[in-house]
Design a protein around this motif. Structure first.
Motif, PDB file in Angstrom:
ATOM      1  N   ARG A   1       0.699  -1.146  -0.140  1.00  0.00           N
ATOM      2  CA  ARG A   1      -0.022   0.038   0.019  1.00  0.00           C
ATOM      3  C   ARG A   1       0.917   1.241  -0.129  1.00  0.00           C
ATOM      4  O   ARG A   1       1.984   1.221   0.405  1.00  0.00           O
ATOM      5  N   HIS A   2       0.283   2.186  -0.686  1.00  0.00           N
ATOM      6  CA  HIS A   2       0.955   3.488  -0.902  1.00  0.00           C
ATOM      7  C   HIS A   2       1.232   4.432   0.505  1.00  0.00           C
ATOM      8  O   HIS A   2       0.225   4.536   1.677  1.00  0.00           O
ATOM      9  N   GLU A   3       2.433   4.497   1.242  1.00  0.00           N
ATOM     10  CA  GLU A   3       2.555   5.039   2.386  1.00  0.00           C
ATOM     11  C   GLU A   3       3.507   6.126   2.461  1.00  0.00           C
ATOM     12  O   GLU A   3       4.199   6.642   3.597  1.00  0.00           O
TER      13      GLU A   3
ATOM     14  N   GLU B   1      -0.794   7.956  -5.749  1.00  0.00           N
ATOM     15  CA  GLU B   1      -1.426   6.963  -5.471  1.00  0.00           C
ATOM     16  C   GLU B   1      -2.005   6.203  -6.404  1.00  0.00           C
ATOM     17  O   GLU B   1      -2.095   4.766  -6.733  1.00  0.00           O
TER      18      GLU B   1
ATOM     19  N   ALA C   1      -1.049   2.348  -7.598  1.00  0.00           N
ATOM     20  CA  ALA C   1      -1.986   1.241  -7.676  1.00  0.00           C
ATOM     21  C   ALA C   1      -2.124   0.668  -8.989  1.00  0.00           C
ATOM     22  O   ALA C   1      -2.224  -0.557  -9.088  1.00  0.00           O
TER      23      ALA C   1
END
Length: 181
Positions: free
Chosen positions: A58-60, A164, A168
């Protein structure tokens, strides 16, 4: 110019060349192949290929000065055919994993033109667009078939963060590649 002056200039030039890092004349944005033996320092496993399953991705990306999933960083990446050699290149970070980070190497070469040849060699790429990791803002591609594990101290500097939606897009392509969809 006198012989003594020319000799002094030659000695000074040789001294500068002797202490200049090899293969990094233009810094980490170099597009030339760096064949210098600059692998992991002090025997540390700085970068290696990750063979196992992937953790949650996941984008963090956070503007905190630390490398985070969703960011593009620069690291020394070993060549596939000779892991003792490699070059500095941008890497898209995917996740924290086993005390380091997982990532995909980026390139500014357009592999859409040679997709059949790349597929024969088992290589697969996805477009990620351009960003601040490349000083010339060239479009980049991420290599999907070679997930890298990087020790945090192997990361030389941050380049930029992917938004993001592009992150994705890369994750969808990575899952399709790994699961043959």
């Amino acid at each position: 110019m006198s012989l003594l002056s020319r000799l002094a200039r030659a000695v000074a030039g040789a001294a500068v060349n002797a202490i200049r890092p090899r293969g990094r004349g233009r810094g980490p944005t170099t597009t030339g192949r760096d064949d210098g033996p600059r692998g992991p320092v002090g025997g540390r496993p700085g970068v290696r290929v990750h063979e196992g399953p992937l953790p949650a991705l996941r984008h963090e990306a956070r503007a905190d000065g630390r490398p985070d999933p969703g960011e593009v960083v620069w690291a020394w990446v070993p060549y596939e055919d000779d892991p003792s050699r490699g070059k500095d290149r941008p890497v898209l970070l995917l996740a924290e994993h086993e005390g380091g980070l997982l990532g995909l190497q980026l390139t500014s070469q357009d592999h859409d033109r040679d997709a059949e040849q790349e597929a024969r060699w088992g290589r697969s790429w996805v477009d990620v667009g351009s960003g601040g990791w490349d000083a010339r803002r060239r479009p980049s591609e991420a290599r999907l078939d070679r997930v890298l594990w990087l020790a945090e101290d192997a990361i030389r500097r941050e380049g930029a963060a992917l938004d993001e939606s592009r992150f994705a897009h890369v994750l969808v392509a990575l899952r399709e590649h790994r699961h043959g969809a």
